[in-house]
Write a protein that holds these residues in place. Sequence first.
Motif, PDB file in Angstrom:
ATOM      1  N   GLU A  47       0.831  -1.204   0.000  1.00 54.00           N
ATOM      2  CA  GLU A  47       0.000   0.000   0.000  1.00 54.00           C
ATOM      3  C   GLU A  47       0.864   1.252   0.000  1.00 54.00           C
ATOM      4  O   GLU A  47       1.801   1.374   0.792  1.00 54.00           O
ATOM      5  N   ASN A  49       0.202   4.207   0.947  1.00 49.11           N
ATOM      6  CA  ASN A  49       0.067   5.110   2.089  1.00 49.11           C
ATOM      7  C   ASN A  49       0.909   4.671   3.294  1.00 49.11           C
ATOM      8  O   ASN A  49       0.846   5.285   4.341  1.00 49.11           O
ATOM      9  N   ASP A 159     -18.702   0.926   7.541  1.00 50.48           N
ATOM     10  CA  ASP A 159     -17.819   1.988   8.031  1.00 50.48           C
ATOM     11  C   ASP A 159     -17.006   1.559   9.249  1.00 50.48           C
ATOM     12  O   ASP A 159     -16.072   2.237   9.640  1.00 50.48           O
ATOM     13  N   LEU A 166     -12.542   0.883   5.993  1.00 50.85           N
ATOM     14  CA  LEU A 166     -12.761   1.895   4.972  1.00 50.85           C
ATOM     15  C   LEU A 166     -11.601   2.886   4.936  1.00 50.85           C
ATOM     16  O   LEU A 166     -11.250   3.412   3.886  1.00 50.85           O
ATOM     17  N   ALA A 167     -10.965   3.110   6.081  1.00 45.97           N
ATOM     18  CA  ALA A 167      -9.831   4.035   6.157  1.00 45.97           C
ATOM     19  C   ALA A 167      -8.530   3.407   5.650  1.00 45.97           C
ATOM     20  O   ALA A 167      -7.506   4.087   5.567  1.00 45.97           O
ATOM     21  N   GLY A 171      -9.925   0.952   0.736  1.00 44.94           N
ATOM     22  CA  GLY A 171     -11.132   1.722   1.025  1.00 44.94           C
ATOM     23  C   GLY A 171     -11.008   3.172   0.611  1.00 44.94           C
ATOM     24  O   GLY A 171     -11.902   3.718  -0.048  1.00 44.94           O
ATOM     25  N   THR A 172      -9.900   3.796   0.968  1.00 47.94           N
ATOM     26  CA  THR A 172      -9.723   5.205   0.610  1.00 47.94           C
ATOM     27  C   THR A 172      -9.566   5.372  -0.902  1.00 47.94           C
ATOM     28  O   THR A 172     -10.028   6.361  -1.472  1.00 47.94           O
ATOM     29  N   LEU A 175     -13.096   5.015  -2.281  1.00 49.27           N
ATOM     30  CA  LEU A 175     -13.896   6.157  -1.847  1.00 49.27           C
ATOM     31  C   LEU A 175     -13.573   7.382  -2.709  1.00 49.27           C
ATOM     32  O   LEU A 175     -14.472   8.114  -3.129  1.00 49.27           O
ATOM     33  N   ALA A 176     -12.292   7.566  -3.010  1.00 46.79           N
ATOM     34  CA  ALA A 176     -11.895   8.683  -3.881  1.00 46.79           C
ATOM     35  C   ALA A 176     -12.466   8.506  -5.286  1.00 46.79           C
ATOM     36  O   ALA A 176     -12.948   9.469  -5.887  1.00 46.79           O
TER      37      ALA A 176
END
Length: 193
Positions: A47, A49, A159, A166-167, A171-172, A175-176
């Motif tokens: 990932e 991030n 959530d 989701l975070a 998920g992010t 979501l974007a």
Amino acid sequence: ALSAALGDHVDNDDDDPAAAAYLPGRVKGLCFYNCGVGLNTRGVVKEKNRSAFQRFLFTAVLNTLDLVLFKNPPVLNYLLNKVVTKDLLRGALEGLYRYDPTRVDDELIDSFYYPAKEKGAPEALGQIYTNDPGRSPMDLHAKYSDKADSLVIHLVWGDDDAVTPLAGGVGTFYLALANDATTSVTMDVVRKT
């Protein structure tokens, strides 16, 4: 499902369209529920991030688990046959079903317990946790952006999911995409009540 719909299931990097019998002509859309980063936890290491230190730390922990546990059939066999009980599985599954732990019934427990007792279970479990996790959804979207952009994707995500939050990275990412009006990605976030 995303790999198959985009043609990534064919191990071919020479971009020969005749060699990749992908499914976009037949698949009109996909629906995912709490999509993971890969076939196992090794995908977390990839990932974007994550910092270099976090990736190093995750890799060290996963390599240690591989060596001590998952690539060690005698130890894994002992754990599956002498340590794992139905009560232990019930507790673990109830931890995953945080919203409604009463949904963990005997049938669900048995669906994990009895296969773990079968011959070959330690080897199969070891392969699941140590094999290459495959490309992440982010990698697939980047590699096949033209196909991914035309594929309708709908996600339903809790959530408060403990396994695929989701975070988290996937998920992010989705979501974007769902918040970008130029994509064909939509998402329903199910709120804990």
